[in-house]
Structure formats: structure tokens, C-alpha cells
Design a protein around this motif. Structure first.
Motif, PDB file in Angstrom:
ATOM      1  N   ASP A 191       0.824  -1.203   0.000  1.00  0.00           N
ATOM      2  CA  ASP A 191       0.000   0.000   0.000  1.00  0.00           C
ATOM      3  C   ASP A 191       0.859   1.253   0.000  1.00  0.00           C
ATOM      4  O   ASP A 191       0.534   2.231  -0.678  1.00  0.00           O
ATOM      5  CB  ASP A 191      -0.946   0.017   1.196  1.00  0.00           C
ATOM      6  CG  ASP A 191      -2.079  -0.995   1.071  1.00  0.00           C
ATOM      7  OD1 ASP A 191      -2.307  -1.490  -0.055  1.00  0.00           O
ATOM      8  OD2 ASP A 191      -2.722  -1.281   2.087  1.00  0.00           O
ATOM      9  N   ALA A 205       2.216   1.769  -3.513  1.00  0.00           N
ATOM     10  CA  ALA A 205       1.143   2.263  -4.389  1.00  0.00           C
ATOM     11  C   ALA A 205       0.815   3.713  -4.061  1.00  0.00           C
ATOM     12  O   ALA A 205       0.609   4.527  -4.967  1.00  0.00           O
ATOM     13  CB  ALA A 205      -0.095   1.384  -4.244  1.00  0.00           C
ATOM     14  N   ARG A 206       0.781   4.038  -2.792  1.00  0.00           N
ATOM     15  CA  ARG A 206       0.484   5.415  -2.376  1.00  0.00           C
ATOM     16  C   ARG A 206       1.556   6.371  -2.885  1.00  0.00           C
ATOM     17  O   ARG A 206       1.258   7.454  -3.383  1.00  0.00           O
ATOM     18  CB  ARG A 206       0.394   5.471  -0.848  1.00  0.00           C
ATOM     19  CG  ARG A 206      -0.151   6.758  -0.303  1.00  0.00           C
ATOM     20  CD  ARG A 206      -0.336   6.706   1.220  1.00  0.00           C
ATOM     21  NE  ARG A 206      -1.203   5.614   1.629  1.00  0.00           N
ATOM     22  CZ  ARG A 206      -0.821   4.571   2.384  1.00  0.00           C
ATOM     23  NH1 ARG A 206       0.421   4.472   2.809  1.00  0.00           N
ATOM     24  NH2 ARG A 206      -1.677   3.624   2.707  1.00  0.00           N
ATOM     25  N   GLU A 207       2.812   5.966  -2.787  1.00  0.00           N
ATOM     26  CA  GLU A 207       3.918   6.802  -3.271  1.00  0.00           C
ATOM     27  C   GLU A 207       3.846   6.977  -4.792  1.00  0.00           C
ATOM     28  O   GLU A 207       4.085   8.072  -5.308  1.00  0.00           O
ATOM     29  CB  GLU A 207       5.257   6.189  -2.869  1.00  0.00           C
ATOM     30  CG  GLU A 207       6.460   6.969  -3.338  1.00  0.00           C
ATOM     31  CD  GLU A 207       6.531   8.387  -2.797  1.00  0.00           C
ATOM     32  OE1 GLU A 207       7.139   9.242  -3.467  1.00  0.00           O
ATOM     33  OE2 GLU A 207       5.964   8.656  -1.714  1.00  0.00           O
ATOM     34  N   ARG A 208       3.499   5.930  -5.511  1.00  0.00           N
ATOM     35  CA  ARG A 208       3.353   6.038  -6.963  1.00  0.00           C
ATOM     36  C   ARG A 208       2.222   6.988  -7.335  1.00  0.00           C
ATOM     37  O   ARG A 208       2.346   7.784  -8.261  1.00  0.00           O
ATOM     38  CB  ARG A 208       3.100   4.667  -7.582  1.00  0.00           C
ATOM     39  CG  ARG A 208       4.327   3.807  -7.619  1.00  0.00           C
ATOM     40  CD  ARG A 208       4.041   2.491  -8.291  1.00  0.00           C
ATOM     41  NE  ARG A 208       5.228   1.661  -8.264  1.00  0.00           N
ATOM     42  CZ  ARG A 208       5.212   0.352  -8.348  1.00  0.00           C
ATOM     43  NH1 ARG A 208       4.068  -0.296  -8.485  1.00  0.00           N
ATOM     44  NH2 ARG A 208       6.332  -0.331  -8.314  1.00  0.00           N
ATOM     45  N   ARG A 209       1.103   6.917  -6.621  1.00  0.00           N
ATOM     46  CA  ARG A 209      -0.015   7.830  -6.887  1.00  0.00           C
ATOM     47  C   ARG A 209       0.373   9.273  -6.590  1.00  0.00           C
ATOM     48  O   ARG A 209       0.038  10.188  -7.342  1.00  0.00           O
ATOM     49  CB  ARG A 209      -1.245   7.440  -6.056  1.00  0.00           C
ATOM     50  CG  ARG A 209      -1.983   6.229  -6.587  1.00  0.00           C
ATOM     51  CD  ARG A 209      -3.326   6.051  -5.899  1.00  0.00           C
ATOM     52  NE  ARG A 209      -3.225   5.923  -4.455  1.00  0.00           N
ATOM     53  CZ  ARG A 209      -3.089   4.768  -3.806  1.00  0.00           C
ATOM     54  NH1 ARG A 209      -3.040   3.648  -4.472  1.00  0.00           N
ATOM     55  NH2 ARG A 209      -3.002   4.753  -2.498  1.00  0.00           N
ATOM     56  N   ARG A 210       1.108   9.471  -5.485  1.00  0.00           N
ATOM     57  CA  ARG A 210       1.553  10.817  -5.118  1.00  0.00           C
ATOM     58  C   ARG A 210       2.480  11.377  -6.188  1.00  0.00           C
ATOM     59  O   ARG A 210       2.340  12.516  -6.620  1.00  0.00           O
ATOM     60  CB  ARG A 210       2.271  10.785  -3.764  1.00  0.00           C
ATOM     61  CG  ARG A 210       2.657  12.168  -3.241  1.00  0.00           C
ATOM     62  CD  ARG A 210       3.519  12.064  -1.991  1.00  0.00           C
ATOM     63  NE  ARG A 210       4.854  11.629  -2.316  1.00  0.00           N
ATOM     64  CZ  ARG A 210       5.806  12.423  -2.817  1.00  0.00           C
ATOM     65  NH1 ARG A 210       5.557  13.668  -3.081  1.00  0.00           N
ATOM     66  NH2 ARG A 210       7.019  11.949  -3.075  1.00  0.00           N
ATOM     67  N   ARG A 211       3.405  10.550  -6.650  1.00  0.00           N
ATOM     68  CA  ARG A 211       4.352  10.978  -7.690  1.00  0.00           C
ATOM     69  C   ARG A 211       3.615  11.287  -8.996  1.00  0.00           C
ATOM     70  O   ARG A 211       3.926  12.285  -9.655  1.00  0.00           O
ATOM     71  CB  ARG A 211       5.405   9.878  -7.912  1.00  0.00           C
ATOM     72  CG  ARG A 211       6.423  10.207  -8.943  1.00  0.00           C
ATOM     73  CD  ARG A 211       7.432  11.179  -8.411  1.00  0.00           C
ATOM     74  NE  ARG A 211       8.454  11.370  -9.427  1.00  0.00           N
ATOM     75  CZ  ARG A 211       8.929  12.544  -9.773  1.00  0.00           C
ATOM     76  NH1 ARG A 211       8.534  13.628  -9.163  1.00  0.00           N
ATOM     77  NH2 ARG A 211       9.826  12.645 -10.716  1.00  0.00           N
ATOM     78  N   ALA A 212       2.645  10.475  -9.347  1.00  0.00           N
ATOM     79  CA  ALA A 212       1.862  10.710 -10.561  1.00  0.00           C
ATOM     80  C   ALA A 212       1.099  12.023 -10.451  1.00  0.00           C
ATOM     81  O   ALA A 212       1.022  12.789 -11.423  1.00  0.00           O
ATOM     82  CB  ALA A 212       0.898   9.548 -10.808  1.00  0.00           C
ATOM     83  N   GLU A 213       0.549  12.314  -9.294  1.00  0.00           N
ATOM     84  CA  GLU A 213      -0.180  13.563  -9.098  1.00  0.00           C
ATOM     85  C   GLU A 213       0.763  14.766  -9.208  1.00  0.00           C
ATOM     86  O   GLU A 213       0.427  15.775  -9.821  1.00  0.00           O
ATOM     87  CB  GLU A 213      -0.884  13.564  -7.738  1.00  0.00           C
ATOM     88  CG  GLU A 213      -1.729  14.777  -7.484  1.00  0.00           C
ATOM     89  CD  GLU A 213      -2.876  14.945  -8.457  1.00  0.00           C
ATOM     90  OE1 GLU A 213      -3.234  16.107  -8.742  1.00  0.00           O
ATOM     91  OE2 GLU A 213      -3.414  13.936  -8.931  1.00  0.00           O
ATOM     92  N   LYS A 246       1.547  15.294 -12.826  1.00  0.00           N
ATOM     93  CA  LYS A 246       0.382  15.856 -13.515  1.00  0.00           C
ATOM     94  C   LYS A 246       0.290  17.360 -13.259  1.00  0.00           C
ATOM     95  O   LYS A 246       0.063  18.147 -14.181  1.00  0.00           O
ATOM     96  CB  LYS A 246      -0.881  15.151 -13.020  1.00  0.00           C
ATOM     97  CG  LYS A 246      -2.147  15.628 -13.673  1.00  0.00           C
ATOM     98  CD  LYS A 246      -3.336  14.855 -13.111  1.00  0.00           C
ATOM     99  CE  LYS A 246      -4.638  15.388 -13.647  1.00  0.00           C
ATOM    100  NZ  LYS A 246      -5.774  14.673 -13.056  1.00  0.00           N
TER     101      LYS A 246
END
Length: 66
Positions: A21, A24-32, A35
Motif C-alpha cells: 500500500d 502504491a500510495r507513493e506512486r499515486r503521489r508521484r503521478a499527481e 500531472k
């Protein structure tokens, strides 16, 4: 993490769900963040195009198209 031995006797680990988790959370943060950076760069480009006008003051300088 949980360490196991497969049918061949080779060791492997199973990640704890919290670790997965976190990844995944770090990947989502990096993607945001990426963006947001892309949106800022698009706005800067649009402002530069607006300042330069349709042909700009220097016809030798080409404004990048999106």
C-alpha cells in the motif's frame, strides 16, 4: 514481510500489505505531482504564446505548439 520456500527449495518473500500500500500510495503521489507539473508547464506555454502573439515580434523564433 513473510519469508517462504517454494517447491524447489528457493526462498522468496511476500510483502506485507502495508508495504505494498505504501508503494502504491507513493506512486499515486508521484503521478499527481507530475500531472500538476505538466499542467503548470502547459499554462506557462499558453502564456508565452499569448505574449508572443500569432507570429510574435521575432519571426525567427517559433513558439512550440502543444
Amino acid at each position: 514481510m513473510l519469508e517462504q520456500i517454494d517447491h524447489r527449495g528457493k526462498r522468496f518473500t511476500i510483502d506485507d500489505e502495508d508495504v505494498v500500500d505504501d508503494v502504491a500510495r507513493e506512486r499515486r503521489r508521484r503521478a499527481e505531482l507530475l500531472k500538476r507539473q505538466a499542467q503548470r508547464e502547459i499554462r506557462e506555454l499558453e502564456r508565452a504564446k499569448a505574449v508572443a502573439g500569432s507570429t510574435g515580434t521575432n519571426p525567427d523564433v517559433e513558439v512550440l505548439e502543444r
